[in-house]
Design a protein around this motif. Structure first.
Motif, PDB file in Angstrom:
ATOM      1  N   GLN A 335       0.850  -1.194   0.000  1.00 46.25           N
ATOM      2  CA  GLN A 335       0.000   0.000   0.000  1.00 46.25           C
ATOM      3  C   GLN A 335       0.870   1.222   0.000  1.00 46.25           C
ATOM      4  O   GLN A 335       1.748   1.373   0.842  1.00 46.25           O
ATOM      5  CB  GLN A 335      -0.860   0.025   1.256  1.00 46.25           C
ATOM      6  N   LEU A 336       0.641   2.076  -0.954  1.00 47.24           N
ATOM      7  CA  LEU A 336       1.391   3.320  -1.006  1.00 47.24           C
ATOM      8  C   LEU A 336       0.439   4.430  -1.440  1.00 47.24           C
ATOM      9  O   LEU A 336      -0.083   4.402  -2.552  1.00 47.24           O
ATOM     10  CB  LEU A 336       2.542   3.192  -2.025  1.00 47.24           C
ATOM     11  N   PRO A 337       0.180   5.381  -0.545  1.00 48.70           N
ATOM     12  CA  PRO A 337      -0.685   6.484  -0.964  1.00 48.70           C
ATOM     13  C   PRO A 337       0.049   7.334  -2.007  1.00 48.70           C
ATOM     14  O   PRO A 337       1.206   7.692  -1.810  1.00 48.70           O
ATOM     15  CB  PRO A 337      -0.895   7.291   0.328  1.00 48.70           C
ATOM     16  N   VAL A 338      -0.615   7.597  -3.101  1.00 51.55           N
ATOM     17  CA  VAL A 338      -0.029   8.427  -4.151  1.00 51.55           C
ATOM     18  C   VAL A 338      -0.892   9.669  -4.309  1.00 51.55           C
ATOM     19  O   VAL A 338      -2.109   9.567  -4.444  1.00 51.55           O
ATOM     20  CB  VAL A 338       0.044   7.662  -5.489  1.00 51.55           C
ATOM     21  N   VAL A 339      -0.256  10.816  -4.222  1.00 54.76           N
ATOM     22  CA  VAL A 339      -0.987  12.067  -4.274  1.00 54.76           C
ATOM     23  C   VAL A 339      -0.725  12.768  -5.591  1.00 54.76           C
ATOM     24  O   VAL A 339       0.417  12.944  -5.991  1.00 54.76           O
ATOM     25  CB  VAL A 339      -0.557  12.984  -3.107  1.00 54.76           C
ATOM     26  N   THR A 340      -1.787  13.136  -6.269  1.00 58.18           N
ATOM     27  CA  THR A 340      -1.655  13.947  -7.469  1.00 58.18           C
ATOM     28  C   THR A 340      -2.241  15.308  -7.136  1.00 58.18           C
ATOM     29  O   THR A 340      -3.426  15.424  -6.871  1.00 58.18           O
ATOM     30  CB  THR A 340      -2.448  13.336  -8.635  1.00 58.18           C
ATOM     31  N   VAL A 399      -0.393  14.585   5.563  1.00 61.42           N
ATOM     32  CA  VAL A 399      -0.170  14.780   6.987  1.00 61.42           C
ATOM     33  C   VAL A 399      -0.591  13.538   7.773  1.00 61.42           C
ATOM     34  O   VAL A 399      -0.475  13.471   8.989  1.00 61.42           O
ATOM     35  CB  VAL A 399      -0.929  16.043   7.474  1.00 61.42           C
ATOM     36  N   GLN A 400      -1.091  12.566   7.065  1.00 60.62           N
ATOM     37  CA  GLN A 400      -1.532  11.337   7.736  1.00 60.62           C
ATOM     38  C   GLN A 400      -0.646  10.133   7.413  1.00 60.62           C
ATOM     39  O   GLN A 400      -0.833   9.062   7.967  1.00 60.62           O
ATOM     40  CB  GLN A 400      -2.989  11.017   7.335  1.00 60.62           C
ATOM     41  N   ASN A 401       0.300  10.308   6.501  1.00 64.16           N
ATOM     42  CA  ASN A 401       1.120   9.174   6.086  1.00 64.16           C
ATOM     43  C   ASN A 401       2.604   9.514   6.117  1.00 64.16           C
ATOM     44  O   ASN A 401       3.037  10.447   5.449  1.00 64.16           O
ATOM     45  CB  ASN A 401       0.751   8.752   4.658  1.00 64.16           C
ATOM     46  N   ALA A 402       3.360   8.733   6.857  1.00 64.85           N
ATOM     47  CA  ALA A 402       4.798   8.961   6.923  1.00 64.85           C
ATOM     48  C   ALA A 402       5.484   8.512   5.638  1.00 64.85           C
ATOM     49  O   ALA A 402       6.606   8.914   5.357  1.00 64.85           O
ATOM     50  CB  ALA A 402       5.405   8.228   8.115  1.00 64.85           C
ATOM     51  N   THR A 403       4.820   7.665   4.878  1.00 70.70           N
ATOM     52  CA  THR A 403       5.347   7.260   3.570  1.00 70.70           C
ATOM     53  C   THR A 403       4.313   7.616   2.535  1.00 70.70           C
ATOM     54  O   THR A 403       3.150   7.226   2.641  1.00 70.70           O
ATOM     55  CB  THR A 403       5.627   5.746   3.549  1.00 70.70           C
ATOM     56  N   ILE A 404       4.730   8.387   1.560  1.00 68.28           N
ATOM     57  CA  ILE A 404       3.777   8.871   0.565  1.00 68.28           C
ATOM     58  C   ILE A 404       4.507   9.144  -0.732  1.00 68.28           C
ATOM     59  O   ILE A 404       5.722   9.348  -0.744  1.00 68.28           O
ATOM     60  CB  ILE A 404       3.070  10.154   1.090  1.00 68.28           C
ATOM     61  N   GLN A 720      13.847  12.918   7.093  1.00 66.12           N
ATOM     62  CA  GLN A 720      13.003  12.745   5.916  1.00 66.12           C
ATOM     63  C   GLN A 720      13.870  12.419   4.701  1.00 66.12           C
ATOM     64  O   GLN A 720      14.847  13.093   4.433  1.00 66.12           O
ATOM     65  CB  GLN A 720      12.218  14.031   5.647  1.00 66.12           C
ATOM     66  N   SER A 721      13.515  11.356   4.029  1.00 72.71           N
ATOM     67  CA  SER A 721      14.200  11.067   2.771  1.00 72.71           C
ATOM     68  C   SER A 721      13.239  11.352   1.641  1.00 72.71           C
ATOM     69  O   SER A 721      12.044  11.052   1.728  1.00 72.71           O
ATOM     70  CB  SER A 721      14.664   9.614   2.725  1.00 72.71           C
ATOM     71  N   ALA A 722      13.750  11.956   0.599  1.00 77.01           N
ATOM     72  CA  ALA A 722      12.930  12.267  -0.575  1.00 77.01           C
ATOM     73  C   ALA A 722      13.641  11.722  -1.794  1.00 77.01           C
ATOM     74  O   ALA A 722      14.803  12.044  -2.038  1.00 77.01           O
ATOM     75  CB  ALA A 722      12.736  13.779  -0.702  1.00 77.01           C
ATOM     76  N   LEU A 723      12.955  10.868  -2.507  1.00 75.35           N
ATOM     77  CA  LEU A 723      13.528  10.229  -3.693  1.00 75.35           C
ATOM     78  C   LEU A 723      12.738  10.699  -4.904  1.00 75.35           C
ATOM     79  O   LEU A 723      11.559  10.408  -5.041  1.00 75.35           O
ATOM     80  CB  LEU A 723      13.420   8.706  -3.537  1.00 75.35           C
ATOM     81  N   ARG A 733       8.065  11.248 -10.191  1.00 78.09           N
ATOM     82  CA  ARG A 733       7.435  10.977  -8.899  1.00 78.09           C
ATOM     83  C   ARG A 733       8.405  11.268  -7.770  1.00 78.09           C
ATOM     84  O   ARG A 733       9.617  11.226  -7.958  1.00 78.09           O
ATOM     85  CB  ARG A 733       7.016   9.506  -8.810  1.00 78.09           C
ATOM     86  N   ILE A 734       7.868  11.539  -6.614  1.00 78.06           N
ATOM     87  CA  ILE A 734       8.702  11.774  -5.439  1.00 78.06           C
ATOM     88  C   ILE A 734       8.202  10.875  -4.320  1.00 78.06           C
ATOM     89  O   ILE A 734       7.031  10.961  -3.920  1.00 78.06           O
ATOM     90  CB  ILE A 734       8.623  13.241  -4.958  1.00 78.06           C
ATOM     91  N   ARG A 735       9.054  10.020  -3.829  1.00 80.18           N
ATOM     92  CA  ARG A 735       8.655   9.178  -2.702  1.00 80.18           C
ATOM     93  C   ARG A 735       9.301   9.730  -1.433  1.00 80.18           C
ATOM     94  O   ARG A 735      10.512   9.927  -1.385  1.00 80.18           O
ATOM     95  CB  ARG A 735       9.078   7.730  -2.913  1.00 80.18           C
ATOM     96  N   VAL A 736       8.464   9.979  -0.459  1.00 77.97           N
ATOM     97  CA  VAL A 736       8.928  10.641   0.759  1.00 77.97           C
ATOM     98  C   VAL A 736       8.660   9.739   1.967  1.00 77.97           C
ATOM     99  O   VAL A 736       7.563   9.195   2.114  1.00 77.97           O
ATOM    100  CB  VAL A 736       8.213  12.002   0.940  1.00 77.97           C
ATOM    101  N   HIS A 737       9.669   9.563   2.788  1.00 81.14           N
ATOM    102  CA  HIS A 737       9.510   8.853   4.059  1.00 81.14           C
ATOM    103  C   HIS A 737       9.927   9.796   5.190  1.00 81.14           C
ATOM    104  O   HIS A 737      10.962  10.454   5.079  1.00 81.14           O
ATOM    105  CB  HIS A 737      10.411   7.621   4.145  1.00 81.14           C
ATOM    106  N   THR A 738       9.152   9.823   6.249  1.00 81.75           N
ATOM    107  CA  THR A 738       9.521  10.657   7.391  1.00 81.75           C
ATOM    108  C   THR A 738       9.490   9.833   8.674  1.00 81.75           C
ATOM    109  O   THR A 738       8.519   9.120   8.938  1.00 81.75           O
ATOM    110  CB  THR A 738       8.565  11.867   7.527  1.00 81.75           C
ATOM    111  N   LEU A 739      10.553   9.936   9.416  1.00 78.95           N
ATOM    112  CA  LEU A 739      10.681   9.200  10.682  1.00 78.95           C
ATOM    113  C   LEU A 739      10.796  10.208  11.811  1.00 78.95           C
ATOM    114  O   LEU A 739      11.524  11.195  11.696  1.00 78.95           O
ATOM    115  CB  LEU A 739      11.947   8.325  10.629  1.00 78.95           C
TER     116      LEU A 739
END
Ligand SMILES: [Zn+2]
Length: 1009
Positions: A335-340, A399-404, A720-723, A733-739
């Motif tokens: 599951q990966l939320p994808v925002v457009t 704001v609800q997903n640390a991985t998006i 935060q990592s941003a790929l 696309r940009i995949r962002v993870h925040t810890l």
């Protein structure tokens, strides 16, 4: 402004690499005349390009756009000699730890020529510099005017890259697009900026120290201000001074302790010998309020060695534990939320993406959790597409997903997204033909051609080589592929460049023709030479205009042209920890890799070789271009059938897995923390921006960090990592993870939050670098000292009274075991006949594998499997998968009447005891007695018995979890593989290594000194 936001769930979890393919399958043509090829001896159909030894007519220069140097790309200089490099101060041997030594940055950080026109070295103040040449600036609300002089620089270099080479425009300033952080590390490489703009570095409060911050000699730890030594966990929220998280109702109160009481135990390892849990070890849960923790990033993606961050560097130094992050950023996700959205909300100051841990001051303002700047909430963000409610920005998916993942709008592009481009480069020398690998690879490609991630723009091409280089024209409309042979390997040129990389859709039949024909074309070759270097140069030239993925198959030491290598392994010295060749013997492969990186080309190397092939040199081609290395020692299609199976399975994954092109990754962290050393396969482009021409879901990364400024004013820090990447469908696309992690002020809390697997993984990465820059024995010493130093610190500063034994905090109860396992791991072991290439490959794996696989190869898991039951089994879909308990790695745990499975990551070993029950022999192995177990058995028969079904379900399940294919060996007492099985018994003594108990005694002695 309209709010066009859609959120969809990510990829198909079944086949993450394979998007539904748009290309209809065509009818295959019968194999076209093989006689047209006939290897290097036959004249090819194209009369201009004849066999080797003939004069070749160089095409007009215009059609050969690549010159040997590529001025459009900033060409990195080699690092300064040690004496000129302030960061490369020689270090005392035998420790990674602060205070003990100073470590140079372990990834080569290139110093660009300070010409002032480098795209990537424009310092950035609080505003984002304008990207020259981007006509969509108006749509980017965060672009501000910036420093005009910087714009000039950008413009200049933009022009330079356009004019230097007409057909070669590959923009290189993704730094500007992804957006720099506030780390003004750039100044290190361009000191003139630091001088001219001293205020810039001050204004953001950061400057990169000349030494990696964690390794500066700091004042000796003073005992004043130490927390009272106590065994009780002090939960103490130290007065919450940060503005409470607002509208999203996150409170930073740490009253909700998530630590299990077990976690507070102090353990005497000399008494409690078995601390290995019988179920897989879980990562520690950060000690955060549950409202925050439930939003936190999955530890499989993003993990920190210390889940409680020490408030100051002094406190970190006292703990003597490494601080760093381990990332698996592009992991396949169910599951990966994808925002457009037309607006991607980021901090105006540090460019952090809005995330669950920001602080909403009110509905219209949010405070950045990395730099604390207060930002406006854009109008568009007020609408929540999920609830369709206006006025609740804090409920937005961002704001609800640390991985998006974000679909990036046009301002995140410097050129149109590149098409997926796949180039295959095959060794077809006599040696290569002997192994029979071409058959497997071509068949695999034929089987998976329609599953290659891509779209209607996908391009494909092939090069083969021995002493000459062979190209294949696959132009649409040809009746069959045409082979073009170039024998001038001193100055390789590309014949007919426009027909060599072709649209897969349009030329599919020709491609299939070629793949069916290739394995037979060279069967009679007598050519033993290998011109790998020139072939790579040719491949690079071919791919430069687009970028893409180059897959190179090599079976021997390259012998001809640039990049030729000599054997330098001395079998007699294999067991010695000194004087082994871990460093490359030439910088050719590294330099070429950097050229590749500049043109968005990644090189994956498949080495299939029975002899020494100098992987230390060859591997650089992948390491610095963000590729991967695959190694199949002693590959042979007849003599080594399990390797054939392994290659096929792994190719299937390789060809169909997800791929990201022209990617960059940046890791940001809360003000006060600083990132300094990166581990993995990439090129560090501008100090903290990782250049990843390709990114794949099986690659892991690690970074080291230090505490630059005291964190006393904050209770939470974030990473935060941003790929930023181009998908195979051509989307940016940009995949962002925040810890998010808590900050603590006492040593005890730091220890309680230690993540022993992450610590071991980071230490392994550091030890690989140390092996290369210093020596293997130095790296081994440093690993041991890491345990001694941290446990000494715990003894002297946390324990209230001296107690006999080896007392460790619960969190570190497996630390000595894992370090001992590292010492026995192929990368670092001594006293064995490990081949040099195998050791180098193990080191490559340490640097490039996600933590979970690194731990498995380091400390394998052992199960008893002759008595599997369904008790506690997993039920996945219709399958029942037994979950036997995990055993310690010691022969004490084996018994002759049982059968034991060892999962060592890339290999599974099933040891069958001499007196193993008849039931297991007949119901699982399908033999009547022990003597009938075949000497080499690498597969279990599928028998119609519950016992057989259970173990096969278990083994399949283990294999499914990983991207590589572990070979299964069934081992009986006389098997040659038995030695490998016993070698993995980490807790036992070997000729050259201590047993676990002896190791504990050694540690205890040192700790109590
Ligand atoms: Zn910020």
């Amino acid at each position: 402004m309209s709010s066009q936001v859609s959120v969809n769930q990510g990829y198909n979890s079944q086949l993450p690499g394979s998007y539904p393919h748009l290309i209809p399958a065509k009818t295959l043509n019968p194999v076209s005349g093989q006689s047209n090829y006939g290897g290097s001896q036959t004249v090819s159909p194209l009369s201009n390009y004849q066999g080797p030894g003939q004069t070749l007519y160089r095409p007009p220069v215009a059609s050969n756009p690549v010159t040997s140097s590529l001025p459009s790309v900033p060409v990195p200089r080699m690092p300064l000699p040690t004496s000129q490099n302030p960061a490369a101060t020689p270090m005392p041997s035998g420790s990674f730890l602060p205070g003990a030594n100073i470590q140079p940055p372990l990834n080569w950080q290139y110093n660009y020529p300070s010409t002032g026109s480098q795209i990537n070295h424009c310092p950035r103040s609080s505003s984002q510099p304008t990207i020259s040449g981007n006509t969509n600036l108006t749509s980017h609300q965060y672009v501000s005017s910036g420093d005009p002089s910087l714009q000039n620089n950008l413009t200049k270099s933009g022009i330079a890259s356009n004019t230097n080479n007409g057909s070669m425009v590959v923009h290189n300033s993704y730094d500007e697009i992804e957006g720099g952080g506030f780390l003004v590390t750039l100044f290190l490489a361009t000191p003139q900026y630091a001088n001219k703009n001293p205020t810039m570095s001050r204004s953001v409060g950061y400057s990169y120290p000349s030494l990696p911050p964690g390794y500066q000699n700091t004042a000796p730890p003073s005992t004043t201000g130490m927390p009272p030594s106590s065994l009780n966990y002090s939960s103490g929220p130290q007065g919450f001074t940060q503005t409470p998280l607002g509208a999203n109702h996150l409170t930073a109160s740490m009253s909700g302790l998530s630590l299990h009481p077990e976690g507070l135990r102090v353990i005497n390892l000399l008494q409690e010998r078995n601390m290995l849990p019988s179920t897989p070890l879980q990562p520690p849960v950060p000690n955060l309020h549950e409202d925050i923790q439930k939003l936190n990033c999955n530890p499989e993606l993003f993990r920190c060695t210390l889940t409680s961050i020490p408030q100051t560097q002094a406190l970190l130094n006292k703990a003597k534990l490494p601080l760093g992050l381990l990332l698996h950023p592009f992991k396949d996700l169910v599951q990966l939320p994808v925002v457009t959205s037309s607006t991607i909300v980021r901090c105006r100051s540090c460019r952090t993406y809005i995330n669950p841990f920001v602080n909403f001051l009110d509905q219209r303002r949010w405070k950045c959790n990395l730099c604390y700047r207060v930002n406006d909430v854009p109008e568009e963000f007020m609408y929540n597409p999920l609830t369709r409610v206006y006025g609740e920005p804090h409920r937005r998916p961002e704001v609800q997903n640390a991985t998006i993942e974000f679909m990036a709008p046009s301002e995140y592009m410097l050129r149109p997204p590149q098409p997926p481009v796949y180039l295959f480069v095959f060794d077809v020398s006599h040696n290569a033909v002997e192994t029979g690998y071409l058959n497997s690879v071509c068949q695999s490609l034929l089987d998976n051609l329609d599953l290659l991630p891509g779209n209607t723009r996908t391009k494909i091409g092939f090069i083969t080589f021995d002493s000459t280089i062979h190209f294949y024209s696959l132009q649409e409309g040809l009746s069959q592929p045409q082979m073009l042979i170039v024998s001038d390997i001193e100055d390789v040129f590309i014949p007919m460049p426009e027909n060599l990389l072709v649209n897969l859709n349009e030329s599919k039949e020709l491609v299939q023709d070629l793949l069916k024909t290739l394995p037979q074309m060279f069967t009679k070759t007598l050519e033993t030479q290998s011109a790998l270097g020139p072939a790579l140069q040719a491949a690079f030239k071919l791919m430069s205009p687009t970028g893409g993925r180059m897959s190179v198959f090599q079976t021997q030491l390259p012998t001809l042209g640039v990049g030729a290598l000599r054997p330098r392994e001395e079998p007699n010295q294999r067991s010695s920890a000194k004087e082994i060749h871990l460093t490359p013997s030439t910088d050719f492969y590294k330099k070429l890799a950097l050229d590749c990186s500049g043109q968005q080309v990644a090189v994956d190397l498949f080495l299939l070789s029975g002899q020494y092939s100098d992987l230390a040199s060859l591997g650089c081609i992948s390491r610095y271009s963000a590729g991967s290395v695959y190694y199949y020692p002693s590959y042979h299609h007849q003599q080594n059938p399990v390797q054939v199976q392994k290659l096929q399975k792994e190719l299937q994954r390789y060809l169909t897995r997800k791929i990201g092109f022209e990617a960059v990754m940046r890791i940001r962290c809360t003000k006060g923390l600083s990132i300094h050393t990166f581990h993995g396969n990439f090129f560090v482009r501008s100090t903290d921006l990782l250049s990843l021409p390709n990114v794949n879901p099986d690659a892991g990364y690690a970074v080291q960090m230090s505490v630059e400024e005291s964190l006393t004013d904050t209770q939470l820090v974030s990473f935060q990592s941003a790929l930023l990447y181009t998908s195979s469908k051509g989307e940016r696309r940009i995949r962002v993870h925040t810890l998010c992690l808590p900050v603590v002020s006492t040593l005890n809390e730091v220890f309680l939050g230690a993540d022993v697997q992450a610590i071991s993984g980071l230490l392994a990465n550091m030890a690989v670098d140390r092996s290369v820059t210093a020596s293997l024995s130095d790296a081994r010493d440093a690993l041991v000292n890491a345990v001694i130093d941290s446990l000494s610190a715990y003894h002297s500063s946390v324990l209230s009274s001296q107690q006999p034994g080896l007392m460790v905090p619960f969190s570190l109860r497996l630390f000595p075991l894992f370090v001992l396992a590292l010492l026995k791991q192929k990368s670092f072991q001594t006293g064995t006949n490990a081949r040099l290439d195998e050791r180098i490959f193990a080191m490559c794996q340490v640097k490039n594998q996600p933590l979970v696989y690194l731990m498995l190869t380091t400390h394998p898991t052992l199960y008893r499997v002759d008595n599997l039951s369904d008790e506690g089994a997993l039920n996945i879909n219709d399958r029942t998968i037994p979950q036997p308990p995990i055993l310690q790695l010691s022969v004490e745990k084996l018994s002759r009447d049982g059968a034991f499975l060892m999962d060592a990551g890339s290999v599974l070993m099933l040891w069958v005891g001499k007196n193993c029950g008849q039931n297991f022999l007949s119901q699982v192995l399908g033999v009547q007695n022990y003597a009938l177990i075949p000497q080499t058995m690498t597969d279990l028969p599928e028998l119609d018995t519950p016992e057989s079904a259970r173990i096969i379900a278990f083994i399949s399940w283990l294999r499914e979890q990983r991207p590589f294919f572990p070979i299964l060996y069934v081992i009986r007492d006389e098997s040659p593989m038995k030695a490998n099985f016993l070698q993995n018994m980490v807790e036992d003594r070997t000729e050259s290594a201590l047993s676990y108990y002896e190791f504990l005694l050694h540690i205890q002695q040192q700790v109590n000194k």
